[in-house]
Design an enzyme around this catalytic site. Structure first.
Site, mmCIF file in Angstrom:
data_model
loop_
_atom_site.group_PDB
_atom_site.id
_atom_site.type_symbol
_atom_site.label_atom_id
_atom_site.label_comp_id
_atom_site.label_asym_id
_atom_site.label_seq_id
_atom_site.Cartn_x
_atom_site.Cartn_y
_atom_site.Cartn_z
ATOM 1 N N GLU A 1 -1.994 -9.090 3.600
ATOM 2 C CA GLU A 1 -2.148 -9.555 4.987
ATOM 3 C C GLU A 1 -3.590 -9.449 5.469
ATOM 4 O O GLU A 1 -3.941 -10.001 6.514
ATOM 5 C CB GLU A 1 -1.208 -8.774 5.913
ATOM 6 N N HIS B 1 -3.701 -5.078 0.216
ATOM 7 C CA HIS B 1 -3.194 -5.578 1.498
ATOM 8 C C HIS B 1 -3.262 -7.106 1.510
ATOM 9 O O HIS B 1 -4.307 -7.677 1.845
ATOM 10 C CB HIS B 1 -4.016 -5.012 2.656
ATOM 11 N N CYS C 1 0.832 -1.194 0.000
ATOM 12 C CA CYS C 1 0.000 0.000 0.000
ATOM 13 C C CYS C 1 0.876 1.257 0.000
ATOM 14 O O CYS C 1 1.533 1.541 -0.990
ATOM 15 C CB CYS C 1 -0.985 -0.025 1.166
#
Length: 206
Positions: free
Chosen positions: A189, A187, A79
């Site tokens: 994660e 993202h 990001c």
């Protein structure tokens, strides 16, 4: 070793949670770290371009990161971290980025995407001209979580590995790769099993 840039202006718990769930050893990146060629730097974060660069400069990280890139070693930007790879951003005029990827970061425009910030789950399409096929099985027909108001525009379009198709056939850069540096606008994660698998593959292989 994996070193994570510990930005002090955003919540990094999701990247730490991924590291624990994936059984990766990691440490916070500090100015006294002596980087080895096998080390991986992860630059995560949600915030402004100016905040990110100010932190990297104050902590004396910029030279270490750039040198790691020039030696062909692995860096992953997530990001904001991806955006900091570029030379400059419309978000923070007159602030110079890491400049390890030639190009700029521009604000998303309402004629190319209906909602700003770009928020939600999206599939990506692979750029076949990039010549990098390692992402085929990791990206196709899978959704990843995006939240951003600015997009990365590399001067060399062959660095673009994958994009998201928005309105009016506008393509938002989702993954870039230069040498062994990977930029992810989404993202991983926060993207569930698909994101974990993608990030794990980049860290361990690529």
């Amino acid at each position: 070793m994996i070193y994570i840039v510990p930005f002090n202006f955003c919540n990094l718990q999701s990247i730490y949670a991924y590291m624990h769930k994936s059984n990766h050893d990691y440490l916070p990146f500090t100015s006294d770290v002596s980087l080895q060629d096998e080390d991986v730097i992860i630059i995560p974060g949600v915030g402004t371009f100016a905040e990110g660069m100010k932190f990297l400069q104050q902590q004396e990280f910029t030279k270490k990161i750039v040198n790691h890139f020039l030696r062909g070693n692995k860096i992953i930007g997530i990001c904001l971290g991806m955006q900091l790879f570029f030379q400059h951003s419309e978000e923070s005029p007159n602030i110079e980025g890491l400049s390890i990827i030639e190009g700029s970061v521009t604000k998303l425009k309402k004629d190319s995407i209906s909602r700003i910030p770009h928020l939600g789950w999206n599939e990506m399409s692979l750029n076949t001209s990039s010549g990098d096929q390692i992402f085929d099985d990791l990206v196709k027909a899978k959704d990843f979580y995006f939240v951003h108001s600015y997009e990365c525009c590399p001067s060399n379009k062959n660095l673009i590995i994958a994009s998201v198709l928005a309105e009016n056939h506008h393509e938002i850069t989702a993954i870039v790769k230069s040498r062994m540096t990977f930029g992810l606008q989404f993202h991983p994660e926060k993207s569930g099993p698909a994101g974990f698998k993608l990030l794990h593959s980049i860290i361990n292989n690529s």
